[in-house]
Scaffold this motif. Structure first.
Motif, PDB file in Angstrom:
ATOM      1  N   UNK A  50       0.830  -1.210   0.000  1.00  0.00           N
ATOM      2  CA  UNK A  50       0.000   0.000   0.000  1.00  0.00           C
ATOM      3  C   UNK A  50       0.866   1.262   0.000  1.00  0.00           C
ATOM      4  N   UNK A  51       2.038   1.166   0.596  1.00  0.00           N
ATOM      5  CA  UNK A  51       2.908   2.328   0.725  1.00  0.00           C
ATOM      6  C   UNK A  51       4.055   2.313  -0.283  1.00  0.00           C
ATOM      7  N   UNK A  52       4.411   1.118  -0.757  1.00  0.00           N
ATOM      8  CA  UNK A  52       5.496   0.992  -1.728  1.00  0.00           C
ATOM      9  C   UNK A  52       5.150  -0.045  -2.788  1.00  0.00           C
ATOM     10  N   UNK A  53       4.268   0.277  -3.733  1.00  0.00           N
ATOM     11  CA  UNK A  53       3.928  -0.682  -4.789  1.00  0.00           C
ATOM     12  C   UNK A  53       5.124  -1.074  -5.648  1.00  0.00           C
ATOM     13  N   UNK A  54       6.150  -0.247  -5.642  1.00  0.00           N
ATOM     14  CA  UNK A  54       7.334  -0.552  -6.442  1.00  0.00           C
ATOM     15  C   UNK A  54       8.059  -1.807  -5.953  1.00  0.00           C
ATOM     16  N   UNK A  55       7.738  -2.273  -4.741  1.00  0.00           N
ATOM     17  CA  UNK A  55       8.367  -3.488  -4.225  1.00  0.00           C
ATOM     18  C   UNK A  55       8.100  -4.687  -5.119  1.00  0.00           C
ATOM     19  N   UNK A  56       6.989  -4.671  -5.847  1.00  0.00           N
ATOM     20  CA  UNK A  56       6.690  -5.766  -6.773  1.00  0.00           C
ATOM     21  C   UNK A  56       6.669  -5.271  -8.221  1.00  0.00           C
ATOM     22  N   UNK A  57       7.334  -4.144  -8.456  1.00  0.00           N
ATOM     23  CA  UNK A  57       7.497  -3.660  -9.817  1.00  0.00           C
ATOM     24  C   UNK A  57       6.363  -2.815 -10.357  1.00  0.00           C
TER      25      UNK A  57
END
Length: 419
Positions: free
Chosen positions: A292-299
């Motif tokens: 929710x806070x860092x969607x970039x963690x899964x690209x």
């Protein structure tokens, strides 16, 4: 010309992608039923509430949901669910459409063709006496949101963050009207979080790719939002599960002679049952809601929730209105129930908001039914509802155009003058 009498009953149907919250305006609490068709391993099909009341084995259940990527596209399934909800004796409503006004919700960024399909179904298939279609955020706005901030009354300018099953949507309501140029959608919702957890568990522990319902229960019971992500990640990396304060054991449900033993968090002070199948969770507990806070963690190439909120605020051209919105931020939806969510969003938003602006965040006691509760207030306000709804007679005379005109996007003229 005399005003037509309002139908004797008003039915509110908050049509979420995961659950439907429904009830008459005079009810104190809504009925909550799954918005799905479910097929068990024995190939028995359950409709809506039947899944919770009749299904005895939640393992391997296959779901068919009317919503696809946040849009209501499958009316064959939705109508079957609505039919049971509205007319079944087991559910208990037994609605009489020709004597009932309907308030129903749709996604904030619903495709126009999907909205038109709903209009036709409501009048041509069900024959409701009158009808009002709006977003869940519009019903949230009907509540006395001031109570969430220790005040009273209802503000005409509110920023509503609805984090549900399909997505998280940020909706500014200015002068009681949704300001669509500033609406933002984050493609992270309960479904994505569940699927990520399902893949993680299947890779690290047991193959649970076909256990959507069980994994969703694990997510709701075990996951939390952390304010110290890097530190907690390092703790889980260094310490074994037996000494890790963040790890817990989840007992998976199992079939027994009298029925199903529901999944639950194991009490480590008690000796383990040798028949239990235990799933030990470590960093999965906080790395899943972290999306929710860092969607970039899964690209995913999207901003996190705090940044998306500020992007929405920045799209409002009037500085004074931006301050009003930040002073009336309301969070609803199932994802806001994660432990630690309030502290994390408060900390990160405060860091982004200028010091001279008052930031107030409101969290309803029940964020899942808060929209429906606003619907009851609107349903009991006959004058306000009458000015917004479309009657069956109007639909028969003007067709879909009257629905498009009354329920379509409206312009906030005050803001346009300030651009």
């Amino acid at each position: 010309m005399p005003v037509a009498a309002q139908p004797r009953a008003t039915f509110i149907l908050d049509n979420g992608a995961y659950n439907i919250k429904a009830g008459f305006a005079t009810n104190e609490v809504p009925s909550i039923i799954p918005n799905c068709l479910a097929r068990s391993r024995g190939r028995h099909v359950y409709i809506g509430d039947e899944f919770l009341t009749q299904c005895k084995d939640f393992s391997g259940v296959v779901f068919r949901r009317p919503f696809e990527k946040g849009h209501l596209t499958n009316w064959e399934s939705e109508k079957a669910i609505w039919d049971r909800l509205l007319f079944s004796k087991e559910v208990g409503f037994q609605v009489e459409p020709d004597e009932t006004a309907l308030i129903v919700t749709e996604p904030a960024l619903q495709l126009p063709v999907c909205s038109s399909n709903m209009d036709q179904i409501v009048f041509e298939e069900y024959g409701f006496s009158s009808y009002y279609r709006c977003t869940t955020a519009a019903l949230v706005h009907e509540n006395e949101t001031g109570l969430l901030f220790g005040a009273s009354g209802r503000s005409d300018t509110t920023l509503i963050i609805d984090s549900g099953y399909s997505a998280t949507v940020i909706i500014p309501i200015i002068e009681n009207t949704v300001y669509y140029p500033a609406v933002r959608r984050l493609n992270v919702g309960g479904r994505l979080l569940r699927n990520f957890l399902k893949e993680t568990i299947s890779f690290r522990h047991y193959n649970m790719m076909d256990e959507s319902w069980i994994v969703n229960e694990i997510k709701d019971q075990c996951c939390f939002v952390t304010t110290t992500f890097a530190k907690d990640l390092e703790t889980c990396k260094k310490l074994p599960a037996a000494r890790n304060p963040l790890a817990l054991d989840y007992v998976l449900p199992r079939a027994t002679a009298p029925g199903i033993r529901q999944g639950h968090i194991r009490d480590k002070t008690l000796p383990p049952d040798p028949d239990d199948q235990i799933l030990t969770l470590g960093n999965e507990r906080f790395s899943v809601p972290e999306l929710l806070f860092n969607p970039s963690d899964i690209g995913m190439r999207q901003a996190g929730l705090p940044e998306a909120i500020m992007q929405s605020i920045s799209a409002v051209p009037d500085a004074d209105v931006r301050g009003l919105l930040l002073g009336n931020v309301v969070f609803v939806g199932g994802n806001t129930k994660f432990a630690g969510f309030r502290d994390r969003i408060s900390t990160e938003l405060r860091a982004l908001v200028p010091d001279d602006i008052s930031l107030r965040l409101g969290f309803p006691e029940d964020p899942i039914t808060y929209g429906w509760q606003g619907g009851t207030k609107l349903g009991l306000d006959k004058t306000s509802l009458q000015s917004r709804q479309v009657t069956k007679k109007e639909y028969q005379e003007y067709g879909l155009s009257i629905c498009m005109r009354k329920f379509g996007k409206k312009t906030v003229k005050v803001l346009e003058n300030n651009v």
